[in-house]
Motif scaffolding. Structure first.
Motif, short mmCIF file in Angstrom:
data_model
loop_
_atom_site.label_atom_id
_atom_site.label_comp_id
_atom_site.label_asym_id
_atom_site.label_seq_id
_atom_site.Cartn_x
_atom_site.Cartn_y
_atom_site.Cartn_z
N ILE A 59 0.83 -1.21 0.00
CA ILE A 59 0.00 0.00 0.00
C ILE A 59 0.87 1.25 0.00
CG2 ILE A 59 -1.64 1.36 1.37
CD1 ILE A 59 -2.79 -1.35 2.35
N MET A 60 1.89 1.28 0.83
CA MET A 60 2.70 2.47 1.01
C MET A 60 3.83 2.60 0.00
SD MET A 60 2.78 2.20 5.12
CE MET A 60 3.29 3.85 5.55
N GLY A 61 4.13 1.54 -0.71
CA GLY A 61 5.28 1.55 -1.60
C GLY A 61 4.98 2.03 -3.00
N THR A 62 4.01 2.91 -3.14
CA THR A 62 3.71 3.41 -4.49
C THR A 62 4.86 4.28 -4.98
OG1 THR A 62 2.52 5.29 -3.57
CG2 THR A 62 1.22 3.36 -4.12
N GLY A 101 -3.39 -0.59 -3.96
CA GLY A 101 -4.50 -1.10 -3.15
C GLY A 101 -5.01 -2.43 -3.66
N VAL A 102 -5.10 -2.57 -4.98
CA VAL A 102 -5.53 -3.84 -5.57
C VAL A 102 -4.52 -4.93 -5.23
CG1 VAL A 102 -5.88 -5.05 -7.77
CG2 VAL A 102 -6.84 -2.76 -7.43
N ASP A 103 -3.25 -4.64 -5.39
CA ASP A 103 -2.21 -5.63 -5.07
C ASP A 103 -2.26 -6.01 -3.60
OD1 ASP A 103 -1.36 -5.54 -7.70
OD2 ASP A 103 0.34 -4.21 -7.29
N ALA A 104 -2.48 -5.03 -2.73
CA ALA A 104 -2.53 -5.29 -1.30
C ALA A 104 -3.73 -6.17 -0.95
CB ALA A 104 -2.57 -3.98 -0.52
N CYS A 105 -4.88 -5.89 -1.54
CA CYS A 105 -6.08 -6.69 -1.27
C CYS A 105 -5.88 -8.12 -1.74
CB CYS A 105 -7.30 -6.07 -1.94
SG CYS A 105 -7.90 -4.59 -1.13
N ARG A 106 -5.29 -8.29 -2.90
CA ARG A 106 -5.06 -9.64 -3.41
C ARG A 106 -4.08 -10.40 -2.51
NH1 ARG A 106 -5.89 -12.86 -7.70
NH2 ARG A 106 -4.23 -14.27 -8.25
N LEU A 120 -13.34 -7.97 -0.03
CA LEU A 120 -12.85 -8.95 0.94
C LEU A 120 -11.44 -8.60 1.41
CD1 LEU A 120 -14.13 -12.22 -0.74
CD2 LEU A 120 -14.89 -11.27 1.46
N GLY A 121 -10.58 -8.15 0.49
CA GLY A 121 -9.22 -7.76 0.88
C GLY A 121 -9.22 -6.62 1.87
N ALA A 122 -10.08 -5.61 1.63
CA ALA A 122 -10.18 -4.48 2.55
C ALA A 122 -10.65 -4.96 3.92
CB ALA A 122 -11.12 -3.43 1.99
N GLU A 123 -11.57 -5.92 3.94
CA GLU A 123 -12.06 -6.46 5.22
C GLU A 123 -10.93 -7.16 5.97
OE1 GLU A 123 -14.44 -7.65 8.39
OE2 GLU A 123 -14.75 -6.09 6.90
N VAL A 124 -10.14 -7.95 5.26
CA VAL A 124 -9.02 -8.66 5.90
C VAL A 124 -8.03 -7.66 6.49
CG1 VAL A 124 -6.98 -10.10 5.44
CG2 VAL A 124 -9.22 -10.75 4.53
N ILE A 125 -7.69 -6.65 5.73
CA ILE A 125 -6.74 -5.64 6.21
C ILE A 125 -7.29 -4.95 7.45
CG2 ILE A 125 -5.62 -3.45 5.63
CD1 ILE A 125 -5.54 -4.58 2.67
#
Length: 124
Positions: free
Chosen positions: A47-50, A60-65, A107-112
């Motif tokens: 998320i922070m490494g953009t 964000g997509v990569d982080a959720c996956r 679902l990824g956002a929920e996990v995070i």
């Protein structure tokens, strides 16, 4: 005592917002566990490494996956586009190929979110 450690031994059920108005027997239910500390750091780095060549949305997509690769451990009542039942494929990587991008993001956002210290897991 203030919670500090995260348990990954338990899983909980999550129902997507779009399904919550449906009768319980028709709701898609996803079994999730929280991220370990090192897994959460890996997701946060995504998320922070953009950089100038990537966007926050792509990160964000990569982080959720990545979060779902670690945390998605099962599902119930999932159907394909024709309404046919889709059994759990056995692991998260195969499951992610079957989910629409909107589902992966939700679902990824929920996990995070539920992997934060002191968060309450589950809604189903």
């Amino acid at each position: 005592m203030r919670p500090f450690a995260i348990s990954r031994l338990e899983t909980s059920v999550h129902v997507l917002e779009a399904d919550r108005a449906d009768p319980p027997e028709q709701q898609m239910r996803f079994r999730l566990r929280t991220l370990s500390g090192s897994q959460r750091l890996e997701v946060l780095r995504l998320i922070m490494g953009t950089s100038a060549t990537s966007t926050a949305a792509a990160a964000g997509v990569d982080a959720c996956r990545k979060a779902l690769e670690y945390a998605l451990v099962g599902w119930e009542n999932v159907a394909d586009g024709e309404g046919k039942p889709t059994p759990w494929p056995g692991n998260a990587l195969r499951a992610l190929d079957l989910l629409p991008p909107e589902g992966v993001l939700a679902l990824g956002a929920e996990v995070i979110s539920r992997s934060e210290i002191g968060s309450k897991a589950g809604n189903g």
